[in-house]
Design a protein around this motif. Structure first.
Motif: not given
Length: 362
Positions: A211-223, A238-251
């Motif tokens: 599920g986390l991988l799916i979430q990151l993929f969705i964020i990557l595509v939208l970014y 840049i989108a990939l970098l921002c998607a990876i940072l999204n692994i850290i919840p909230y921050l």
């Protein structure tokens, strides 16, 4: 109770406490090795299906299958790192990490342009800055220290990677023998509960990570869509970098927005700041904010609640507490660790009221 029994009990308690303290001290001193072992176990679980595929379908021998899997993993890491080379090269024309004067001039140019823009809207930016005393706290002499830290980080990462690969090699090659030894050392009266707990934990964590991988993929595509709409350079990286940072919840999302805005502004140095760079940055930040609204209201509830079978408020409190106690690392491992503890609690303390309430959906 006689004085002899009392003294024996006191001595036994002292020895137990001393043993516990020594164990904790040993774990603290060997924390790096423990982390390597845990990462190796997780990686072995992830890589095992590929090893089995090579052995069963392509008829590889065990050692060759493991070596091939590790080589593919190393190539994946190298390819992932090389993705960021174009971003570093493109930013090199505007920003040199070792040229402090250039960086300070670029910073002053950005601040000056922001000041001109805000003054046209009757906002005294200079007074705001001087009141908060922000500029006096900014010292660009820290750049060489950052460079040295990056070099040390790369060195530590290389040592850690080599250690993890070495441990993983034997875990993958001799996993059957390792599992037999693990089962053998388990206490007989608790063996079934432990094995059932491991199966449930593996199932729930597999759901969570997928599920986390799916979430990151969705964020990557939208970014990526947002960046491409506004013509951002190196949009995918840049989108990939921002998607990876999204692994850290909230921050992580906040860090992603900050990183993206900085990269866009640095890329825009030399252009018309008021009419081009600043509006583009604001539009991109608005788009990223909308992406986060979609993620927070759709993606995260599905992943954290459905995959781990926990209430969103429950997950929020766990992540918050882990972040306060253990920092960013605690926030990242909060959900998997909490899920594992819930499964263990349900198997070993099924009659406890609190555990019953927390694990009713598991």
């Amino acid at each position: 109770m006689t004085s002899k029994e009392l003294s024996n009990g006191l001595l036994r308690t002292i020895f137990i406490l001393a043993g516990v303290l020594f164990t904790l001290f040993l774990c603290y001193k060997l924390s790096t090795l423990i982390v390597y072992c845990v990462v190796s176990v997780v990686f072995s679980l992830i890589a095992n299906p590929l090893v089995e595929f090579l052995k069963l379908k392509l008829k590889f021998k065990s050692t060759l299958a493991v070596i091939t899997t590790l080589i593919l993993f190393i190539l994946f890491i190298i390819s992932f790192i090389l993705l960021f080379v174009p971003l570093l090269i493109s930013q090199g024309d505007n920003l040199s990490l070792l040229d402090i004067n250039t960086l300070e001039n670029s910073y002053n140019e950005i601040i000056s342009n922001i000041d001109i823009y805000l003054e046209s809207h009757n906002i005294n930016f200079k007074q705001l800055i001087s009141t908060s005393d922000i500029t006096s706290k900014i010292n660009f002499n820290f750049i060489p220290d950052i460079f040295n830290s990056i070099v040390n980080l790369v060195g530590n990462f290389g040592m850690g990677l080599a250690s993890v690969l070495f441990i993983s090699f034997f875990l993958l090659k001799e996993k059957d023998q390792a599992f037999k030894i693990f089962k053998f050392v388990l206490p007989r009266n608790q063996k079934n509960k432990i094995l059932i707990s491991i199966d449930k934990i593996q199932h729930l964590l597999s759901r969570y990570f997928i599920g986390l991988l799916i979430q990151l993929f969705i964020i990557l595509v939208l970014y990526l869509i947002v960046f491409l709409i506004f013509g951002i350079e190196n949009a995918f990286i840049i989108a990939l970098l921002c998607a990876i940072l999204n692994i850290i919840p909230y921050l992580g999302p906040l860090l992603g927005i900050i990183v993206a805005s900085i990269l866009i502004m640095i890329s825009g140095i030399g252009q018309d700041f008021i009419n081009e760079t600043l509006p583009t940055t604001l539009y991109v930040l608005t788009g990223m904010f909308i992406v986060q609204l979609i993620d927070n209201n759709i993606s995260q509830p599905i992943i954290f609640s459905k995959s781990t079978k926990s209430h969103p408020l429950e997950i929020f409190l766990v992540i918050l507490c882990s972040g306060i106690l253990f920092g960013v690392t605690g926030m990242i491992i909060a959900v998997p660790s909490y899920t594992a503890l819930k499964v263990i609690g349900k198997e070993f303390l099924p009659d406890n009221r609190i555990i019953k309430a927390l694990t009713k959906n598991i």
